[in-house]
Design a protein around this motif. Structure first.
Motif, PDB file in Angstrom:
ATOM      1  N   ALA A  59      42.654  28.052  -1.982  1.00  0.00           N
ATOM      2  CA  ALA A  59      43.527  28.724  -1.015  1.00  0.00           C
ATOM      3  C   ALA A  59      44.940  28.853  -1.600  1.00  0.00           C
ATOM      4  O   ALA A  59      45.414  27.979  -2.312  1.00  0.00           O
ATOM      5  CB  ALA A  59      43.573  27.939   0.286  1.00  0.00           C
ATOM      6  N   ARG A  60      45.576  29.972  -1.294  1.00  0.00           N
ATOM      7  CA  ARG A  60      46.971  30.152  -1.712  1.00  0.00           C
ATOM      8  C   ARG A  60      47.860  29.371  -0.758  1.00  0.00           C
ATOM      9  O   ARG A  60      47.638  29.388   0.454  1.00  0.00           O
ATOM     10  CB  ARG A  60      47.337  31.627  -1.712  1.00  0.00           C
ATOM     11  CG  ARG A  60      46.629  32.374  -2.837  1.00  0.00           C
ATOM     12  CD  ARG A  60      46.998  33.844  -2.869  1.00  0.00           C
ATOM     13  NE  ARG A  60      48.425  34.093  -2.891  1.00  0.00           N
ATOM     14  CZ  ARG A  60      49.116  34.438  -3.978  1.00  0.00           C
ATOM     15  NH1 ARG A  60      48.482  34.580  -5.119  1.00  0.00           N
ATOM     16  NH2 ARG A  60      50.402  34.666  -3.915  1.00  0.00           N
ATOM     17  N   ILE A  61      48.863  28.713  -1.326  1.00  0.00           N
ATOM     18  CA  ILE A  61      49.757  27.890  -0.504  1.00  0.00           C
ATOM     19  C   ILE A  61      51.214  28.267  -0.777  1.00  0.00           C
ATOM     20  O   ILE A  61      51.537  28.928  -1.771  1.00  0.00           O
ATOM     21  CB  ILE A  61      49.547  26.378  -0.785  1.00  0.00           C
ATOM     22  CG1 ILE A  61      49.662  26.051  -2.296  1.00  0.00           C
ATOM     23  CG2 ILE A  61      48.222  25.926  -0.248  1.00  0.00           C
ATOM     24  CD1 ILE A  61      51.014  25.663  -2.745  1.00  0.00           C
ATOM     25  N   PHE A  62      52.068  27.782   0.114  1.00  0.00           N
ATOM     26  CA  PHE A  62      53.505  27.980   0.052  1.00  0.00           C
ATOM     27  C   PHE A  62      54.141  26.606   0.231  1.00  0.00           C
ATOM     28  O   PHE A  62      53.799  25.886   1.169  1.00  0.00           O
ATOM     29  CB  PHE A  62      53.916  28.941   1.190  1.00  0.00           C
ATOM     30  CG  PHE A  62      55.383  29.178   1.288  1.00  0.00           C
ATOM     31  CD1 PHE A  62      56.001  30.081   0.456  1.00  0.00           C
ATOM     32  CD2 PHE A  62      56.158  28.501   2.227  1.00  0.00           C
ATOM     33  CE1 PHE A  62      57.367  30.311   0.559  1.00  0.00           C
ATOM     34  CE2 PHE A  62      57.507  28.728   2.334  1.00  0.00           C
ATOM     35  CZ  PHE A  62      58.121  29.638   1.498  1.00  0.00           C
ATOM     36  N   VAL A  63      55.039  26.209  -0.647  1.00  0.00           N
ATOM     37  CA  VAL A  63      55.685  24.892  -0.554  1.00  0.00           C
ATOM     38  C   VAL A  63      56.797  24.961   0.487  1.00  0.00           C
ATOM     39  O   VAL A  63      57.737  25.748   0.361  1.00  0.00           O
ATOM     40  CB  VAL A  63      56.250  24.433  -1.910  1.00  0.00           C
ATOM     41  CG1 VAL A  63      56.981  23.103  -1.775  1.00  0.00           C
ATOM     42  CG2 VAL A  63      55.139  24.320  -2.940  1.00  0.00           C
ATOM     43  N   VAL A  64      56.682  24.114   1.513  1.00  0.00           N
ATOM     44  CA  VAL A  64      57.648  24.079   2.601  1.00  0.00           C
ATOM     45  C   VAL A  64      58.740  23.041   2.343  1.00  0.00           C
ATOM     46  O   VAL A  64      59.910  23.262   2.635  1.00  0.00           O
ATOM     47  CB  VAL A  64      56.940  23.754   3.944  1.00  0.00           C
ATOM     48  CG1 VAL A  64      57.929  23.658   5.077  1.00  0.00           C
ATOM     49  CG2 VAL A  64      55.874  24.783   4.229  1.00  0.00           C
ATOM     50  N   GLU A  65      58.325  21.903   1.749  1.00  0.00           N
ATOM     51  CA  GLU A  65      59.273  20.809   1.533  1.00  0.00           C
ATOM     52  C   GLU A  65      58.845  20.008   0.307  1.00  0.00           C
ATOM     53  O   GLU A  65      57.658  19.812   0.063  1.00  0.00           O
ATOM     54  CB  GLU A  65      59.278  19.897   2.776  1.00  0.00           C
ATOM     55  CG  GLU A  65      60.179  18.709   2.668  1.00  0.00           C
ATOM     56  CD  GLU A  65      60.067  17.779   3.885  1.00  0.00           C
ATOM     57  OE1 GLU A  65      60.836  16.822   3.930  1.00  0.00           O
ATOM     58  OE2 GLU A  65      59.199  18.008   4.751  1.00  0.00           O
ATOM     59  N   ALA A  66      59.819  19.541  -0.440  1.00  0.00           N
ATOM     60  CA  ALA A  66      59.542  18.650  -1.578  1.00  0.00           C
ATOM     61  C   ALA A  66      59.723  17.222  -1.085  1.00  0.00           C
ATOM     62  O   ALA A  66      60.837  16.785  -0.809  1.00  0.00           O
ATOM     63  CB  ALA A  66      60.484  18.947  -2.738  1.00  0.00           C
ATOM     64  N   LEU A  67      58.618  16.493  -0.966  1.00  0.00           N
ATOM     65  CA  LEU A  67      58.674  15.122  -0.460  1.00  0.00           C
ATOM     66  C   LEU A  67      59.200  14.156  -1.523  1.00  0.00           C
ATOM     67  O   LEU A  67      59.860  13.169  -1.196  1.00  0.00           O
ATOM     68  CB  LEU A  67      57.290  14.691   0.008  1.00  0.00           C
ATOM     69  CG  LEU A  67      56.653  15.590   1.078  1.00  0.00           C
ATOM     70  CD1 LEU A  67      55.205  15.184   1.322  1.00  0.00           C
ATOM     71  CD2 LEU A  67      57.467  15.534   2.353  1.00  0.00           C
ATOM     72  N   SER A  68      58.860  14.410  -2.775  1.00  0.00           N
ATOM     73  CA  SER A  68      59.356  13.619  -3.903  1.00  0.00           C
ATOM     74  C   SER A  68      59.299  14.510  -5.136  1.00  0.00           C
ATOM     75  O   SER A  68      59.056  15.714  -5.026  1.00  0.00           O
ATOM     76  CB  SER A  68      58.505  12.370  -4.106  1.00  0.00           C
ATOM     77  OG  SER A  68      57.241  12.710  -4.630  1.00  0.00           O
ATOM     78  N   GLU A  69      59.501  13.915  -6.298  1.00  0.00           N
ATOM     79  CA  GLU A  69      59.437  14.697  -7.536  1.00  0.00           C
ATOM     80  C   GLU A  69      58.024  15.192  -7.834  1.00  0.00           C
ATOM     81  O   GLU A  69      57.838  16.172  -8.555  1.00  0.00           O
ATOM     82  CB  GLU A  69      59.933  13.857  -8.723  1.00  0.00           C
ATOM     83  CG  GLU A  69      61.312  13.264  -8.556  1.00  0.00           C
ATOM     84  CD  GLU A  69      62.416  14.314  -8.449  1.00  0.00           C
ATOM     85  OE1 GLU A  69      62.268  15.403  -9.011  1.00  0.00           O
ATOM     86  OE2 GLU A  69      63.412  14.035  -7.759  1.00  0.00           O
ATOM     87  N   THR A  70      57.009  14.501  -7.274  1.00  0.00           N
ATOM     88  CA  THR A  70      55.620  14.845  -7.601  1.00  0.00           C
ATOM     89  C   THR A  70      54.768  15.189  -6.381  1.00  0.00           C
ATOM     90  O   THR A  70      53.573  15.400  -6.522  1.00  0.00           O
ATOM     91  CB  THR A  70      54.949  13.666  -8.335  1.00  0.00           C
ATOM     92  OG1 THR A  70      55.002  12.512  -7.509  1.00  0.00           O
ATOM     93  CG2 THR A  70      55.624  13.405  -9.662  1.00  0.00           C
ATOM     94  N   SER A  71      55.357  15.249  -5.212  1.00  0.00           N
ATOM     95  CA  SER A  71      54.561  15.587  -4.024  1.00  0.00           C
ATOM     96  C   SER A  71      55.333  16.551  -3.127  1.00  0.00           C
ATOM     97  O   SER A  71      56.561  16.505  -3.045  1.00  0.00           O
ATOM     98  CB  SER A  71      54.173  14.337  -3.243  1.00  0.00           C
ATOM     99  OG  SER A  71      55.322  13.698  -2.743  1.00  0.00           O
ATOM    100  N   VAL A  72      54.541  17.420  -2.468  1.00  0.00           N
ATOM    101  CA  VAL A  72      55.133  18.470  -1.640  1.00  0.00           C
ATOM    102  C   VAL A  72      54.376  18.593  -0.320  1.00  0.00           C
ATOM    103  O   VAL A  72      53.248  18.120  -0.195  1.00  0.00           O
ATOM    104  CB  VAL A  72      55.122  19.832  -2.374  1.00  0.00           C
ATOM    105  CG1 VAL A  72      56.076  19.837  -3.543  1.00  0.00           C
ATOM    106  CG2 VAL A  72      53.720  20.210  -2.826  1.00  0.00           C
ATOM    107  N   HIS A  73      55.007  19.207   0.661  1.00  0.00           N
ATOM    108  CA  HIS A  73      54.364  19.556   1.914  1.00  0.00           C
ATOM    109  C   HIS A  73      54.140  21.059   1.852  1.00  0.00           C
ATOM    110  O   HIS A  73      55.066  21.819   1.579  1.00  0.00           O
ATOM    111  CB  HIS A  73      55.245  19.178   3.090  1.00  0.00           C
ATOM    112  CG  HIS A  73      54.589  19.373   4.407  1.00  0.00           C
ATOM    113  ND1 HIS A  73      55.282  19.309   5.575  1.00  0.00           N
ATOM    114  CD2 HIS A  73      53.320  19.679   4.759  1.00  0.00           C
ATOM    115  CE1 HIS A  73      54.461  19.531   6.575  1.00  0.00           C
ATOM    116  NE2 HIS A  73      53.258  19.762   6.097  1.00  0.00           N
ATOM    117  N   VAL A  74      52.880  21.500   2.113  1.00  0.00           N
ATOM    118  CA  VAL A  74      52.532  22.903   1.929  1.00  0.00           C
ATOM    119  C   VAL A  74      51.918  23.479   3.206  1.00  0.00           C
ATOM    120  O   VAL A  74      51.488  22.756   4.109  1.00  0.00           O
ATOM    121  CB  VAL A  74      51.529  23.082   0.775  1.00  0.00           C
ATOM    122  CG1 VAL A  74      52.151  22.638  -0.532  1.00  0.00           C
ATOM    123  CG2 VAL A  74      50.227  22.352   1.017  1.00  0.00           C
TER     124      VAL A  74
END
Length: 173
Positions: free
Chosen positions: A155-170
């Motif tokens: 699935a195509r995603i869009f990054v909404v928030e960067a939770l840390s340097e290596t994890s994101v909320h999509v």
């Protein structure tokens, strides 16, 4: 057996020292910086080393062409070496300054992840972590991803928030 004139040998040594200092200045200049690293002075080490190397080798060539055995011929070799050294020193100063002041792009940070579009490579469960691949500064980056709803692989995603340097909320795109 051909004998090298003493003047030519001295000029070759001067040229070799200049070339060696130039190589050290260009390849490892930070290792030999004393005092404040941004202060170059009116003349850079690269310019002096380039001048010295070209002077030595240029004077050696002229001395050999003239058969420099007399003081007058050695003086002519010095003048010939100076004619070779001035443009070389100027060019070395210009090139080293251009390399030192070269503009580069800023290093990407986690703030640059927000708004990135990518693909899910490991399913993202609701409330858990999956993996997504996005492009950051033209490079593919694989990140851990969280989402409010489950998102399947591909699935195509869009990054909404960067939770840390290596994890994101999509979210799905």
């Amino acid at each position: 057996m051909q004998v090298v004139a003493t003047g030519t040998l001295i000029f070759l040594i001067i040229g070799g020292v200049g070339a060696g200092v130039l190589a050290l200045a260009l390849l490892g200049g930070e290792l030999f910086t004393f005092g404040h690293p941004d202060v170059d002075g009116p003349v850079s080490l690269e310019a002096v080393a380039g001048f010295t190397g070209a002077f030595g080798f240029g004077a050696a060539i002229v001395n050999e062409l003239l058969g420099g055995r007399t003081p007058g011929m050695i003086a002519a070799a010095v003048v010939g070496g100076a004619f070779a050294a001035v443009p070389t020193g100027w060019l070395a100063a210009r090139l080293s300054r251009a390399a030192r002041n070269m503009r580069t792009d800023a290093t990407p940070t986690r703030d640059h992840l927000v708004g990135a579009v990518g693909l899910v490579v490991t399913p993202v469960p609701a409330g858990g972590y999956g993996e997504v691949r996005v492009r950051l500064a033209g490079q593919p980056v694989k990140l851990n991803a969280r989402a409010d709803q489950p998102i399947p692989v591909g699935a195509r995603i869009f990054v909404v928030e960067a939770l840390s340097e290596t994890s994101v909320h999509v979210e799905t795109y």
